[in-house]
Design a protein around this motif. Sequence first.
Motif, PDB file in Angstrom:
ATOM      1  N   PHE A  67      44.014   6.335  51.591  1.00 43.61           N
ATOM      2  CA  PHE A  67      45.243   5.578  51.867  1.00 43.61           C
ATOM      3  C   PHE A  67      45.817   5.955  53.236  1.00 43.61           C
ATOM      4  N   ALA A  71      46.074   3.524  56.449  1.00 41.34           N
ATOM      5  CA  ALA A  71      47.420   3.234  56.939  1.00 41.34           C
ATOM      6  C   ALA A  71      47.556   3.567  58.414  1.00 41.34           C
ATOM      7  N   ARG A  95      35.434   9.337  36.347  1.00 43.81           N
ATOM      8  CA  ARG A  95      35.175   8.890  34.978  1.00 43.81           C
ATOM      9  C   ARG A  95      34.010   9.666  34.365  1.00 43.81           C
ATOM     10  N   HIS A 102      34.457  14.550  27.184  1.00 49.38           N
ATOM     11  CA  HIS A 102      34.371  14.018  25.810  1.00 49.38           C
ATOM     12  C   HIS A 102      33.232  14.677  25.037  1.00 49.38           C
TER      13      HIS A 102
ATOM     14  N   PRO B  75      46.912  -5.684  57.766  1.00 54.84           N
ATOM     15  CA  PRO B  75      48.176  -5.459  57.071  1.00 54.84           C
ATOM     16  C   PRO B  75      48.724  -4.045  57.295  1.00 54.84           C
ATOM     17  N   ALA B  77      50.822  -0.528  55.989  1.00 49.75           N
ATOM     18  CA  ALA B  77      50.461   0.432  54.936  1.00 49.75           C
ATOM     19  C   ALA B  77      50.803  -0.043  53.531  1.00 49.75           C
ATOM     20  N   LEU B  80      48.482  -2.678  52.246  1.00 51.59           N
ATOM     21  CA  LEU B  80      47.169  -2.103  51.946  1.00 51.59           C
ATOM     22  C   LEU B  80      47.158  -1.527  50.539  1.00 51.59           C
ATOM     23  N   ARG B  81      48.252  -0.820  50.231  1.00 46.65           N
ATOM     24  CA  ARG B  81      48.351  -0.232  48.896  1.00 46.65           C
ATOM     25  C   ARG B  81      48.295  -1.328  47.841  1.00 46.65           C
ATOM     26  N   ILE B  84      44.657  -2.761  47.613  1.00 44.35           N
ATOM     27  CA  ILE B  84      43.720  -1.841  46.955  1.00 44.35           C
ATOM     28  C   ILE B  84      44.032  -1.717  45.472  1.00 44.35           C
ATOM     29  N   THR B  85      45.311  -1.692  45.158  1.00 49.70           N
ATOM     30  CA  THR B  85      45.681  -1.567  43.753  1.00 49.70           C
ATOM     31  C   THR B  85      45.304  -2.838  42.985  1.00 49.70           C
ATOM     32  N   LEU B  87      42.832  -4.666  43.569  1.00 45.34           N
ATOM     33  CA  LEU B  87      41.381  -4.564  43.360  1.00 45.34           C
ATOM     34  C   LEU B  87      41.076  -3.713  42.130  1.00 45.34           C
ATOM     35  N   ARG B  88      41.793  -2.607  42.018  1.00 46.60           N
ATOM     36  CA  ARG B  88      41.574  -1.753  40.844  1.00 46.60           C
ATOM     37  C   ARG B  88      42.005  -2.450  39.556  1.00 46.60           C
ATOM     38  N   TYR B 209      53.445   1.353  39.657  1.00 46.86           N
ATOM     39  CA  TYR B 209      53.149   2.040  40.923  1.00 46.86           C
ATOM     40  C   TYR B 209      53.452   1.137  42.122  1.00 46.86           C
ATOM     41  N   ARG B 215      53.631   6.747  40.076  1.00 46.06           N
ATOM     42  CA  ARG B 215      52.634   6.489  39.051  1.00 46.06           C
ATOM     43  C   ARG B 215      53.124   7.097  37.742  1.00 46.06           C
ATOM     44  N   ASP B 221      42.588   9.875  28.129  1.00 51.28           N
ATOM     45  CA  ASP B 221      41.668   9.087  27.325  1.00 51.28           C
ATOM     46  C   ASP B 221      41.187   9.962  26.176  1.00 51.28           C
TER      47      ASP B 221
END
Lengths: 222, 222
Positions: A67, A71, A95, A102, B75, B77, B80-81, B84-85, B87-88, B209, B215, B221
């Motif tokens: 990031f 930036a 992951r 696990h 873009p 900063a 960009l966040r 990217i977020t 995308l996730r 976020y 966050r 998990d």
Amino acid sequence: MSRMRDAFHDELNALTQRLVQMTHLVRSAISRATTALLDADLQLAESVISQDAEIDRLYKELEAAIFELMATQQPVAVDLRTAITALRMGGDLERMGDLAEHVAKIARMRHPDSAIPPELRDTILEMGQIAERLVTKTGSCIANQDVDLAKELDDDDDAMDRLHRRLFRVLLSKNWTHGIEPAIDITLTGRYYERYADHAVRVAHDVVYLVTGDRPEVASDS
Amino acid sequence: MSRMRDAFHDELNALTQRLVQMTHLVRSAISRATTALLDADLQLAESVISQDAEIDRLYKELEAAIFELMATQQPVAVDLRTAITALRMGGDLERMGDLAEHVAKIARMRHPDSAIPPELRDTILEMGQIAERLVTKTGSCIANQDVDLAKELDDDDDAMDRLHRRLFRVLLSKNWTHGIEPAIDITLTGRYYERYADHAVRVAHDVVYLVTGDRPEVASDS
């Protein structure tokens, strides 16, 4: 401007180092988790569980570095692709650490017994070994941008799938005398190894994508 | 410059639309998969399996749009966040589609029988309903940038975990008479629903976020 570009490429190099380091940690994690499972070794299982935080920390650092990099550097298109793909590779490795954890938790849950009955020890051992081999190759792919090696991973992944199917055959055979609880443990354990392998292959495919611009045919998650 | 910025924000808006559309598709997928499982409905199962390609296609389009956007707009900063977020988030939603497909494949594998024995039908139904509720709320979170709603998802996720544990209690009770094969199916099915819920929560947390810069505490998990 040229100095800025150099700084950017140094940073990308540092990202590669971090990713390679993550492959080392997740290899160690699945190796110890497999041994913890086969030996019913509680301490070893605990070490995998507690050390997953280190893998998570590396991923967070990677994310923050990417990031920051994006930036401050206004990178051009191809470097953006590298940075975003590095982020995804980090996510996959993170992951894989969870999946090793696990496996270790199943070992811990059944301690002092082993979750793995005698007739499946060799299969689980082999799954653990393939998992280690996969992630080690993935680390080499990243370090050397080795596209040919990435293609080798598909064979290992096929071997993992065959072992995964063997688990089910043994569970469903007439000779299965261990009842439901070990069957549940083994079903989940098998799934964890298989997912671990899938993520390793994804990371290697991302290396191919970065080097060649093409994404290898993605094997469907079975 | 200001016109460029406007174009960028229009594009981000289009990304949001795509993500919301993905939540619709993956909600429909898990709904049909649950019904296919409970009714042993082969056609419905096949529809989930074949339509997963549509979800994958949306994700690929999202990815291409984001790469294009970042390459052309330089873009700042914060954007960009966002990119990217997004995308996730798309990656998580794509995975939820896979998990619904896995549930449908279990339904198909056991057809014309149902993979779910009578005493677990209500639990599986409830898991399916919570999964739908979660992803519907996730869609609203994205569409409305609703941080408060995102926090509600944690309760639904806790309910999912309780149902997941109930599955194991039933499998391990003395009254379980269905043997190993249904136990394997249910172990995997439970895992798929639980992972589906985890991914929905992750997407909602990503909304928090993006809106707040913080966050939420990530539930591990299990």
